[in-house]
Scaffold this motif. Sequence first.
Motif, mmCIF file in Angstrom:
data_model
loop_
_atom_site.group_PDB
_atom_site.id
_atom_site.type_symbol
_atom_site.label_atom_id
_atom_site.label_comp_id
_atom_site.label_asym_id
_atom_site.label_seq_id
_atom_site.Cartn_x
_atom_site.Cartn_y
_atom_site.Cartn_z
ATOM 1 N N ALA A 1 17.678 -100.529 72.902
ATOM 2 C CA ALA A 1 18.316 -101.152 74.070
ATOM 3 C C ALA A 1 17.860 -102.601 74.223
ATOM 4 C CB ALA A 1 17.973 -100.362 75.328
ATOM 5 N N TYR A 2 18.820 -103.483 74.414
ATOM 6 C CA TYR A 2 18.496 -104.886 74.683
ATOM 7 C C TYR A 2 18.138 -105.052 76.157
ATOM 8 C CZ TYR A 2 20.067 -106.776 70.191
ATOM 9 O OH TYR A 2 20.189 -107.086 68.863
ATOM 10 N N HIS A 3 17.226 -105.969 76.440
ATOM 11 C CA HIS A 3 16.873 -106.288 77.817
ATOM 12 C C HIS A 3 17.853 -107.340 78.325
ATOM 13 C CE1 HIS A 3 12.577 -104.515 77.990
ATOM 14 N NE2 HIS A 3 13.285 -103.905 77.048
ATOM 15 N N HIS A 4 19.062 -106.873 78.566
ATOM 16 C CA HIS A 4 20.165 -107.748 78.950
ATOM 17 C C HIS A 4 21.039 -106.969 79.923
ATOM 18 C CE1 HIS A 4 23.923 -110.031 78.559
ATOM 19 N NE2 HIS A 4 23.200 -111.019 78.070
ATOM 20 N N PRO A 5 21.619 -107.632 80.931
ATOM 21 C CA PRO A 5 22.451 -106.919 81.902
ATOM 22 C C PRO A 5 23.580 -106.113 81.271
ATOM 23 C CG PRO A 5 22.009 -109.137 82.668
ATOM 24 C CD PRO A 5 21.467 -109.061 81.273
ATOM 25 N N ARG A 6 24.156 -106.613 80.173
ATOM 26 C CA ARG A 6 25.260 -105.904 79.515
ATOM 27 C C ARG A 6 24.785 -104.673 78.748
ATOM 28 N NH1 ARG A 6 29.032 -110.020 76.321
ATOM 29 N NH2 ARG A 6 30.044 -108.012 75.870
ATOM 30 N N ALA A 7 23.446 -104.542 78.592
ATOM 31 C CA ALA A 7 22.893 -103.394 77.869
ATOM 32 C C ALA A 7 22.015 -102.549 78.778
ATOM 33 C CB ALA A 7 22.103 -103.876 76.659
ATOM 34 N N GLY A 8 22.183 -102.688 80.080
ATOM 35 C CA GLY A 8 21.428 -101.884 81.029
ATOM 36 C C GLY A 8 20.039 -102.369 81.334
ATOM 37 N N GLY A 9 19.671 -103.520 80.792
ATOM 38 C CA GLY A 9 18.365 -104.108 81.111
ATOM 39 C C GLY A 9 17.222 -103.588 80.269
ATOM 40 N N GLY A 10 17.509 -102.784 79.261
ATOM 41 C CA GLY A 10 16.459 -102.281 78.395
ATOM 42 C C GLY A 10 15.842 -100.993 78.906
ATOM 43 N N ILE A 11 15.060 -100.342 78.056
ATOM 44 C CA ILE A 11 14.405 -99.085 78.404
ATOM 45 C C ILE A 11 12.895 -99.254 78.507
ATOM 46 C CG2 ILE A 11 13.920 -96.734 77.579
ATOM 47 C CD1 ILE A 11 16.722 -96.730 76.325
ATOM 48 N N ASP A 12 12.304 -99.960 77.544
ATOM 49 C CA ASP A 12 10.853 -100.135 77.510
ATOM 50 C C ASP A 12 10.427 -101.249 78.470
ATOM 51 O OD1 ASP A 12 8.175 -100.399 76.961
ATOM 52 O OD2 ASP A 12 8.427 -100.691 74.806
ATOM 53 N N PRO A 13 9.717 -100.930 79.573
ATOM 54 C CA PRO A 13 9.323 -101.963 80.539
ATOM 55 C C PRO A 13 8.215 -102.870 80.020
ATOM 56 C CG PRO A 13 8.340 -99.876 81.149
ATOM 57 C CD PRO A 13 9.264 -99.589 79.993
ATOM 58 N N HIS A 14 7.598 -102.498 78.897
ATOM 59 C CA HIS A 14 6.487 -103.278 78.363
ATOM 60 C C HIS A 14 6.895 -104.168 77.193
ATOM 61 C CE1 HIS A 14 4.053 -100.881 80.977
ATOM 62 N NE2 HIS A 14 4.362 -99.770 80.350
ATOM 63 N N PHE A 15 8.194 -104.167 76.899
ATOM 64 C CA PHE A 15 8.689 -105.028 75.821
ATOM 65 C C PHE A 15 9.412 -106.212 76.431
ATOM 66 C CE2 PHE A 15 11.906 -105.996 72.403
ATOM 67 C CZ PHE A 15 10.987 -106.519 71.512
ATOM 68 N N GLN A 16 9.030 -107.411 76.016
ATOM 69 C CA GLN A 16 9.566 -108.640 76.589
ATOM 70 C C GLN A 16 11.036 -108.845 76.222
ATOM 71 O OE1 GLN A 16 6.464 -111.908 76.981
ATOM 72 N NE2 GLN A 16 7.915 -112.865 75.604
ATOM 73 N N GLY A 17 11.409 -108.460 75.004
ATOM 74 C CA GLY A 17 12.794 -108.563 74.573
ATOM 75 C C GLY A 17 13.208 -109.925 74.054
ATOM 76 N N PHE A 18 12.556 -110.978 74.540
ATOM 77 C CA PHE A 18 12.873 -112.360 74.176
ATOM 78 C C PHE A 18 11.577 -113.156 74.179
ATOM 79 C CE2 PHE A 18 13.466 -116.717 75.650
ATOM 80 C CZ PHE A 18 14.451 -117.214 74.788
ATOM 81 N N GLY A 19 11.455 -114.076 73.233
ATOM 82 C CA GLY A 19 10.274 -114.938 73.205
ATOM 83 C C GLY A 19 10.607 -116.278 72.595
ATOM 84 N N LYS A 20 9.784 -117.255 72.895
ATOM 85 C CA LYS A 20 10.007 -118.589 72.333
ATOM 86 C C LYS A 20 8.676 -119.284 72.085
ATOM 87 C CE LYS A 20 10.657 -120.604 76.960
ATOM 88 N NZ LYS A 20 11.583 -121.321 77.858
ATOM 89 N N THR A 21 8.707 -120.210 71.139
ATOM 90 C CA THR A 21 7.541 -121.019 70.816
ATOM 91 C C THR A 21 8.035 -122.301 70.164
ATOM 92 O OG1 THR A 21 5.355 -120.968 69.737
ATOM 93 C CG2 THR A 21 7.201 -120.061 68.486
ATOM 94 N N ARG A 22 7.129 -123.204 69.853
ATOM 95 C CA ARG A 22 7.485 -124.428 69.141
ATOM 96 C C ARG A 22 6.684 -124.513 67.851
ATOM 97 N NH1 ARG A 22 10.805 -128.204 71.135
ATOM 98 N NH2 ARG A 22 11.492 -127.932 73.296
#
Length: 203
Positions: free
Chosen positions: A93-114
């Motif tokens: 499950a994606y942590h996105h409104p179109r996918a129900g917001g995800g299932i795992d509350p401990h997974f960030q789903g998205f990350g960024k760095t430089r």
Amino acid sequence: MTVSRRTFLSGVTGMALISATQSVNALTPRQSLGPFYPTKQPLDSDADLTFVEGRDGVASGEITNLYGRVTNTQGAPIADALVEIWQCDAFGAYHHPRAGGGIDPHFQGFGKTRTDSQGGYRFRTIKPVVYPGRAPHIHIKITTASTELVTQIYVQGESTNDNDFLLNAINDEQARRSLVIPFEPDVEGGSEFVAVFNPVLIA
């Protein structure tokens, strides 16, 4: 081996590893952004996707250290590029409104760095799992001052790669294979995986 969040994030700078299997002159093929790029970036959107600030727990799944080096077609490192990744959680499950917001509350789903001065980047995430209709994959977006690359990373040896419509839409075999990388057990032991992806951009 257990790596603390502080130790992991402090190790982002200085990464400068090149995969022996990828030519620095071959452009990384582009792929679709997909429907689950965040409409609003989460408050916690750093390079460690396995931990969500303010929650007591670690993401389900096989922890993976994904890292590499961003270069141009001449092999020169691209410093200070914004690198973003997003993927479904261990339950598909994606942590996105179109996918129900995800299932795992401990997974960030998205990350960024430089990227650092040598083009190096690093993420701590999970090994991707099968998503309905797709082979396991991680979306990656790289933005520089002059260009942007959106593509996807696939798992070497995954049988569903043969039927993935987006992966197989890349007609050039060498280009297609450049997106399929090993996810291997960490040689230092423990249960974590290591994956190296070295994207090449026009810059």
